[in-house]
Design an enzyme around this catalytic site. Structure first.
Site, PDB file in Angstrom:
ATOM      1  N   GLU A  93       0.953  -1.319   0.163  1.00  0.00           N
ATOM      2  CA  GLU A  93      -0.110   0.042  -0.083  1.00  0.00           C
ATOM      3  C   GLU A  93       0.841   1.108  -0.100  1.00  0.00           C
ATOM      4  O   GLU A  93       1.839   1.254   0.731  1.00  0.00           O
ATOM      5  CB  GLU A  93      -1.063  -0.086   1.226  1.00  0.00           C
ATOM      6  CG  GLU A  93      -2.091  -1.083   1.067  1.00  0.00           C
ATOM      7  CD  GLU A  93      -2.989  -1.102   2.127  1.00  0.00           C
ATOM      8  OE1 GLU A  93      -4.093  -1.254   2.009  1.00  0.00           O
ATOM      9  OE2 GLU A  93      -2.595  -0.891   3.258  1.00  0.00           O
ATOM     10  N   CYS A 334      -1.261   6.072   9.705  1.00  0.00           N
ATOM     11  CA  CYS A 334      -0.162   5.474  10.313  1.00  0.00           C
ATOM     12  C   CYS A 334      -0.455   3.848  10.687  1.00  0.00           C
ATOM     13  O   CYS A 334      -1.227   3.997  11.923  1.00  0.00           O
ATOM     14  CB  CYS A 334       0.524   6.024  11.339  1.00  0.00           C
ATOM     15  SG  CYS A 334       1.042   7.697  10.761  1.00  0.00           S
TER      16      CYS A 334
END
Ligand code: SAH
Ligand code: SF4
Length: 351
Positions: A93, A334
């Protein structure tokens, strides 16, 4: 037919070596790098200022590997997340974060990660393989194309531990930085590490002014060891020493990342340990309210705790900030990047 190698496996030195091996003049390296990365041409035959003989020789040995967007999601705040697949079917990703004039890409350095941090979706899924320099640079190129503008900043904060794949990461940073590559300023290229000491020490000796971030998450050994089993054997004293060494050698200020998890690393004792660790260091502390990940019972600290951390650090002269979250509605924040089976659960905007 014999499987041809992706030329993305080579860093600049590798490309220079290939150019020499094929009996070409040195300046051909710059031309080839420009075609591959500044211009993003994928067929050797289209590299029109290279001789026909050189192009044929390249095509007999290499291919220009692909990085394909399999799924693309867009957050309400403009953040875009891509599931990027390479020729062997492995995917990672990548996240694009627009902010005014800036376009930052959070890129992956490995498919998966072997470090096993308990609060990180990537870590929980395990390690698949290292990425090559070309596979890292192509993530940036893909985001630039999708936004239709230059990428100004790139952070190695996607999947993977960059210093567990040091040579390839450095090769990628150099291609991102190069004027015949992507032309991104070295200070705008950041590597985040969970604290692998040989990597920090080596990074301090690189001539470019790349930026370093160290994921600390706790300055109490037992807490850190439980959160980050992959670096349990790295003592906080040795980590602190390596950070001092880095700051001394470079004169630059690394960031300490600290994800605040309620009841885990946000107590007064944890804050005291963090202050003791950071005091006297040339650092900036980045406090990140931990992001939720599937299957893990962790809650972010109350906003008042985050404030207390920031205020206490500032009061003793340690630069600190609370990071604003981006892209959480598409699991692009994150620690939320994970290994995917294509399309699972995110088919709404599948390309
Ligand atoms: N492996 C490197 C870089 C990738 S992770 C590293 O660990 O530093 C990028 C950052 O996201 C790291 O600071 C990591 O600790 C943090 N992170 C991981 N999971 C998180 C979560 N659930 N919430 C907030 N930050 C997280
Ligand atoms: Fe790997 Fe970083 Fe996630 Fe830890 S936080 S598992 S080092 S990607």
């Amino acid at each position: 037919m014999e499987q041809l190698t992706d030329i993305g496996a080579l860093d600049r030195e590798g490309i220079a070596g290939l150019v020499a091996e094929l009996g070409q003049a040195t300046y051909r390296t710059r031309q080839l790098v420009r075609w591959l990365y500044a211009r993003g041409v994928v067929r050797f035959e289209d590299m029109s200022d290279l001789s026909a003989e050189f192009r044929t020789a390249l095509a007999e040995r290499y291919v220009v590997g692909t990085a394909e967007t399999v799924v693309r999601q867009e957050s309400a705040d403009g953040t875009r997340k891509y599931l990027v697949r390479f020729a062997d079917g492995v995917s990672v990703e990548t996240v694009g974060l627009p902010e005014g004039e800036r376009l930052t890409v959070c890129f992956s350095t490995q498919a998966g990660c072997a470090m096993g941090c308990s609060f990180c979706a990537t870590g929980r899924a395990g390690f698949v393989r290292d990425l090559s320099p070309g596979e890292m640079v192509r993530q940036i190129m893909l985001v630039a194309r999708d936004f239709g503008r230059r990428v100004t900043n790139a952070v190695a904060m996607g999947q993977g531990e960059p210093f567990a794949n040091y040579d390839a990461v450095l090769g990628a940073l150099r291609l991102m930085n190069a004027d015949d590559g992507l032309g991104i300023g070295a200070r705008h290229l950041t590597v985040s590490t969970c604290g692998l000491l040989p990597g920090i020490r080596r990074f301090a000796t690189e001539p470019e002014q790349f930026t370093l971030a160290v994921s600390l998450h706790s300055a109490v050994a037992v807490t850190r060891g439980a959160l980050m089993p992959g670096v349990r054997s790295v003592s906080l004293t040795a980590l602190r020493q390596a950070i001092i060494g880095y700051a001394d050698a470079t004169g630059r200020r690394p960031t300490l990342e600290y994800a605040l998890i309620e009841g885990v690393n946000d107590s007064p004792a944890e804050l005291e340990a963090l202050v003791a660790f950071a005091r006297g260091l040339l650092v900036h502390v980045n406090l990140i309210p931990v992001n939720a990940i599937e299957g893990v019972d962790l809650k972010r600290s109350a906003a008042t705790r985050a404030r207390a951390f920031a205020d206490t650090l500032s009061a003793v002269g340690i630069e600190a900030s609370i990071r604003t979250e981006r892209g959480a509605d598409i699991d692009a924040a994150c620690g939320q990047l994970r290994q995917h089976e294509v399309g699972r659960g995110i088919s709404d905007r599948a390309l």
